[in-house]
Design a protein around this motif. Structure first.
Motif, PDB file in Angstrom:
ATOM      1  N   LEU A 138       0.755  -1.148  -0.014  1.00 20.44           N
ATOM      2  CA  LEU A 138       0.076  -0.020   0.224  1.00 20.44           C
ATOM      3  C   LEU A 138       0.870   1.237  -0.244  1.00 20.44           C
ATOM      4  N   GLN A 139       1.788   1.229   0.738  1.00 26.23           N
ATOM      5  CA  GLN A 139       2.824   2.317   0.790  1.00 26.23           C
ATOM      6  C   GLN A 139       3.411   2.588  -0.623  1.00 26.23           C
ATOM      7  N   PHE A 140       3.851   1.607  -1.306  1.00 23.58           N
ATOM      8  CA  PHE A 140       4.576   1.632  -2.761  1.00 23.58           C
ATOM      9  C   PHE A 140       3.449   2.094  -3.583  1.00 23.58           C
ATOM     10  N   ALA A 141       2.403   1.570  -3.567  1.00 22.96           N
ATOM     11  CA  ALA A 141       1.315   2.059  -4.476  1.00 22.96           C
ATOM     12  C   ALA A 141       0.800   3.676  -4.244  1.00 22.96           C
ATOM     13  N   SER A 142       0.764   3.722  -2.784  1.00 24.17           N
ATOM     14  CA  SER A 142       0.542   5.341  -2.608  1.00 24.17           C
ATOM     15  C   SER A 142       1.691   6.397  -3.136  1.00 24.17           C
ATOM     16  N   VAL A 143       2.927   5.909  -2.884  1.00 21.46           N
ATOM     17  CA  VAL A 143       4.089   6.729  -3.511  1.00 21.46           C
ATOM     18  C   VAL A 143       4.039   6.591  -4.927  1.00 21.46           C
ATOM     19  N   ILE A 144       3.587   5.708  -5.765  1.00 25.07           N
ATOM     20  CA  ILE A 144       3.425   5.774  -7.089  1.00 25.07           C
ATOM     21  C   ILE A 144       2.582   6.745  -7.585  1.00 25.07           C
ATOM     22  N   ARG A 145       1.320   6.475  -6.769  1.00 22.77           N
ATOM     23  CA  ARG A 145       0.092   7.491  -7.162  1.00 22.77           C
ATOM     24  C   ARG A 145       0.532   8.910  -6.904  1.00 22.77           C
ATOM     25  N   LEU A 146       1.124   9.279  -5.847  1.00 23.31           N
ATOM     26  CA  LEU A 146       1.644  10.707  -5.620  1.00 23.31           C
ATOM     27  C   LEU A 146       2.528  11.078  -6.925  1.00 23.31           C
ATOM     28  N   LEU A 148       2.746   9.859  -9.776  1.00 25.68           N
ATOM     29  CA  LEU A 148       2.131  10.353 -11.104  1.00 25.68           C
ATOM     30  C   LEU A 148       1.066  11.386 -11.148  1.00 25.68           C
ATOM     31  N   ASN A 149       0.592  11.652  -9.887  1.00 30.09           N
ATOM     32  CA  ASN A 149      -0.540  13.036  -9.692  1.00 30.09           C
ATOM     33  C   ASN A 149       0.422  14.293  -9.932  1.00 30.09           C
ATOM     34  N   CYS A 150       1.818  14.185  -9.545  1.00 29.72           N
ATOM     35  CA  CYS A 150       2.723  15.218  -9.439  1.00 29.72           C
ATOM     36  C   CYS A 150       3.211  15.364 -11.012  1.00 29.72           C
ATOM     37  N   SER A 151       3.511  14.328 -11.694  1.00 29.63           N
ATOM     38  CA  SER A 151       3.946  14.438 -13.037  1.00 29.63           C
ATOM     39  C   SER A 151       2.649  14.978 -14.005  1.00 29.63           C
ATOM     40  N   ALA A 152       1.322  14.529 -13.447  1.00 32.94           N
ATOM     41  CA  ALA A 152       0.252  15.009 -14.537  1.00 32.94           C
ATOM     42  C   ALA A 152       0.058  16.575 -14.253  1.00 32.94           C
ATOM     43  N   ALA A 153       0.343  16.951 -13.002  1.00 33.73           N
ATOM     44  CA  ALA A 153      -0.038  18.384 -12.673  1.00 33.73           C
ATOM     45  C   ALA A 153       1.223  19.185 -13.468  1.00 33.73           C
ATOM     46  N   THR A 154       2.457  18.682 -13.398  1.00 29.98           N
ATOM     47  CA  THR A 154       3.638  19.252 -13.820  1.00 29.98           C
ATOM     48  C   THR A 154       3.221  19.518 -15.651  1.00 29.98           C
ATOM     49  N   LEU A 155       2.827  18.494 -15.972  1.00 27.77           N
ATOM     50  CA  LEU A 155       2.488  18.446 -17.705  1.00 27.77           C
ATOM     51  C   LEU A 155       1.510  19.284 -17.786  1.00 27.77           C
ATOM     52  N   ARG A 156       0.290  19.502 -17.111  1.00 29.51           N
ATOM     53  CA  ARG A 156      -0.553  20.526 -17.245  1.00 29.51           C
ATOM     54  C   ARG A 156      -0.408  21.682 -17.187  1.00 29.51           C
ATOM     55  N   GLU A 157       0.487  21.987 -16.047  1.00 33.67           N
ATOM     56  CA  GLU A 157       1.180  23.532 -16.063  1.00 33.67           C
ATOM     57  C   GLU A 157       2.012  23.774 -17.404  1.00 33.67           C
ATOM     58  N   ILE A 158       2.935  22.818 -17.688  1.00 36.36           N
ATOM     59  CA  ILE A 158       3.842  23.332 -18.993  1.00 36.36           C
ATOM     60  C   ILE A 158       2.725  23.503 -20.131  1.00 36.36           C
ATOM     61  N   ALA A 159       1.651  22.577 -20.308  1.00 37.78           N
ATOM     62  CA  ALA A 159       0.772  22.839 -21.661  1.00 37.78           C
ATOM     63  C   ALA A 159       0.166  24.039 -21.859  1.00 37.78           C
ATOM     64  N   SER A 160       0.082  24.520 -20.144  1.00 39.18           N
ATOM     65  CA  SER A 160      -0.952  25.731 -20.155  1.00 39.18           C
ATOM     66  C   SER A 160      -0.233  26.924 -20.796  1.00 39.18           C
ATOM     67  N   GLY A 161       1.035  26.952 -21.136  1.00 37.71           N
ATOM     68  CA  GLY A 161       1.718  27.903 -21.936  1.00 37.71           C
ATOM     69  C   GLY A 161       2.282  28.974 -20.871  1.00 37.71           C
ATOM     70  N   ARG A 162       2.257  29.124 -19.778  1.00 35.86           N
ATOM     71  CA  ARG A 162       2.589  29.901 -18.743  1.00 35.86           C
ATOM     72  C   ARG A 162       4.240  30.047 -18.583  1.00 35.86           C
ATOM     73  N   ASP A 163       4.899  29.277 -18.693  1.00 34.60           N
ATOM     74  CA  ASP A 163       6.292  29.140 -18.735  1.00 34.60           C
ATOM     75  C   ASP A 163       6.991  28.721 -19.915  1.00 34.60           C
ATOM     76  N   LEU A 164       7.518  29.407 -20.825  1.00 37.20           N
ATOM     77  CA  LEU A 164       8.028  28.976 -22.013  1.00 37.20           C
ATOM     78  C   LEU A 164       9.343  28.348 -21.971  1.00 37.20           C
ATOM     79  N   LYS A 165      10.191  28.961 -20.916  1.00 32.49           N
ATOM     80  CA  LYS A 165      11.409  28.439 -20.596  1.00 32.49           C
ATOM     81  C   LYS A 165      11.368  26.949 -20.240  1.00 32.49           C
ATOM     82  N   LYS A 166      10.391  26.697 -19.423  1.00 31.69           N
ATOM     83  CA  LYS A 166      10.090  25.110 -18.969  1.00 31.69           C
ATOM     84  C   LYS A 166       9.611  24.256 -19.946  1.00 31.69           C
TER      85      LYS A 166
END
Length: 247
Positions: A138-146, A148-166
């Protein structure tokens, strides 16, 4: 007498002025001596880190393994990874075949051991009960879930076009990774990354005082080139529609 008193007063005033200037110069010299200490404290570190390398990697057992604090465990992990890569890549072994052969070997050894004890009039060995605990999974699954959620949030922020350098940095990194992926399969790529994680951090930790100045010069040069690229290319890209919507 009056002239003598005036000369004494003037000499007294000159001494006071000299003392004030002397104290001021000494305070200035003290402040100037303190400035280099402040500048020396602000040393450039790679990727702008403010913590030691051991703490950057988590500061736990994983950091100890990556930085070779325990040489036996680090060498064992690297040896196991090398053996796996040799089996699957050089000898072209398959995972299912390896699992089946391993189970056959273990079962055959245990079966022969239990049968051999009956011939020498001994009780058969008591095999341990194998059960997978629930909490680590359960701990391993929780870490993987967190992650993946962080990666999805980062990709969403990059795709929004707010930070061109990133955005440009991520696109360049993915493009380089796709080229490297076309050169070798996933197992070889994973093994290369594993070996780099066990060699580059300890070497950098040992020679960080020599690497960081070179990295600082390289970073300054990259920023200069990016400023030229931004002035000649990026600033000429029209941005009217998005700005009108925001205003």
């Amino acid at each position: 007498m009056a002239e003598h008193e005036e000369k004494a007063g003037e000499s007294l005033m000159e001494k006071i002025v000299e003392k004030i200037h002397g104290d001021g110069s000494s305070s200035l010299s003290d402040s100037e001596d303190e400035k280099p200490l402040e500048l020396k404290a602000k040393i450039y570190r790679l990727f702008g880190r403010e913590r030691p390398v051991h703490q950057v990697f988590g500061g736990g057992k994983s950091a100890d393994i990556l930085l070779w604090r325990n040489k036996k465990i680090s060498a064992g992990a690297l040896g196991v990874a090398t053996a796996i890569w040799v089996l699957f890549e050089l000898m072209e072994y398959h995972l299912l075949t390896l699992i089946c052969h391993g189970l056959i070997l273990v079962l055959a050894v245990l079966f022969l051991w239990s049968k051999a004890t009956t011939f020498i009039n001994k009780s058969p060995p008591r095999l341990p009960e194998v059960s997978i605990p629930e909490e680590p999974l359960l701990q391993f699954a929780s870490v993987i879930r967190l992650e993946l959620n962080c990666s999805a949030a980062t990709l969403r922020e990059i795709a929004s076009g707010r930070d061109l350098k990133k955005f440009l940095a991520i696109i360049s990194g993915l493009w380089v990774l796709s080229i490297v992926g076309s050169w070798c399969n996933f197992l070889t790529l994973f093994y290369i990354v594993f070996v780099l994680l066990h060699t580059v951090p300890p070497i950098y930790e040992k020679y960080e005082d020599k690497v960081d100045p070179l990295a600082e010069k390289l970073t300054i040069e990259i920023k200069k080139q990016y400023a030229v690229f931004e002035e000649k290319v990026l600033n000429k890209i029209p941005k009217g529609l998005m700005k009108d919507k925001k205003h």
